[in-house]
Design an enzyme around this catalytic site. Structure first.
Site, short mmCIF file in Angstrom:
data_model
loop_
_atom_site.label_atom_id
_atom_site.label_comp_id
_atom_site.label_asym_id
_atom_site.label_seq_id
_atom_site.Cartn_x
_atom_site.Cartn_y
_atom_site.Cartn_z
N ALA A 35 0.85 -1.18 0.00
CA ALA A 35 0.00 0.00 0.00
C ALA A 35 0.89 1.24 0.00
CB ALA A 35 -0.92 -0.01 1.21
N GLY A 57 0.19 -4.96 1.04
CA GLY A 57 -1.05 -4.84 0.29
C GLY A 57 -1.00 -5.54 -1.05
N GLU A 73 -1.75 -9.09 -0.34
CA GLU A 73 -3.18 -9.18 0.02
C GLU A 73 -4.07 -9.05 -1.21
OE1 GLU A 73 -3.39 -7.37 4.49
OE2 GLU A 73 -2.60 -6.05 2.93
N GLU A 104 4.38 -5.56 7.12
CA GLU A 104 3.82 -4.36 7.76
C GLU A 104 4.41 -4.10 9.15
OE1 GLU A 104 0.56 -5.67 4.89
OE2 GLU A 104 2.06 -6.64 6.17
#
Length: 258
Positions: free
Chosen positions: A65, A109, A112, A132
């Site tokens: 992300a 991300g 994911e 993360e």
């Protein structure tokens, strides 16, 4: 069609969405996710599309992300803005088959997003992980939930707690990746698989997707009942009649996707 952070194309009955932020290794900002969601909605509504491929660049599927965009968030920024839920869930709710084609980094991300697709085909250079914890936060788009379902609690816990990465070969052996191909042939290989899926009956493919997903959300008895009812429902399809007739007549079926 070029639309800033994604490139959407149609190849016969296959829709292709290419993530297109190479300068940031396809960091998943809100704008990119909005545009990807809009492209998925168009493909979902297009009866001529039977399967979708989500692909990144050579160096990265998506390296995570967009940390720069969220580093100053407060709780209410994330909560009131419905961060992640607002525009990431479009992959999970997409009804047609969707394949992630992963080359290079699929971290945070990016991992994911790939896991939210129906299955992953990886280049032999792919790297997966949920790092993360290294930046003081935890996975928020399914990393702690989907990863254990794919690779088991121990491996998922280790990856999430240490930030360690997993190679393409390790990911295939663990069950995260359907199969691994040479990096240079990834696009062609995935497109061939998508064309094969798109050539089958679309409603049957959608039913299969629903049934397999139900296996993760329901007890076995309920999942079996759901599968049985969908199996019964398939006898109402014109494609079922055509498919079985073609089999008996030893010819290729001509599915009408109805």
């Amino acid at each position: 069609m070029l639309n800033n952070f994604i490139v959407a194309e149609v190849h016969g009955r296959v829709g292709v969405i290419r993530l297109n932020r190479p300068e940031s290794l396809n960091a998943l900002c809100d704008e990119l996710m909005d545009q990807m969601g809009a492209a998925l909605q168009r493909f979902d509504q297009d009866p001529g599309i039977g399967c979708v491929v989500l692909i990144g660049g050579d160096s990265a599927f998506a390296a995570g992300a967009d940390i720069a965009a969220m580093k100053d968030f407060e709780y209410m920024d994330a909560y009131l803005g419905d961060y992640v839920t607002r525009n990431w869930e479009c992959v999970r709710t997409f009804r047609k088959p969707i394949i992630a084609a992963v080359s290079g980094y699929a971290l945070g991300g990016g991992c994911e997003l790939a896991m939210a697709c129906d299955f992953i085909i990886a280049g032999d250079d792919a790297v997966f992980g949920q790092p993360e914890i290294k930046v003081g936060i935890l996975p928020g788009a399914g990393g702690t939930q989907r990863l254990p379902r794919f690779i088991g609690k121990a491996k998922a816990m280790a990856l999430c707690l240490t930030g360690k990465t997993m190679s393409a070969a390790e990911a295939e052996a663990a069950g995260l990746v359907a199969w691994v191909v040479a990096r240079d042939s990834l696009g062609d290989e995935v497109l061939a698989v998508a064309r094969r899926i798109a050539g089958y009956s679309l409603p049957v493919a959608m039913m299969i997707k629903e049934c397999v997903n139900r296996a993760f959300d329901a007890p076995l008895s309920e999942g079996l009942l759901f599968e049985r009812r969908m199996f019964h429902a398939a006898f109402a399809l014109s494609d079922q009649k055509e498919g079985m007739a073609a089999f008996l007549e030893k010819r290729k079926p001509e599915f009408q996707h109805r």
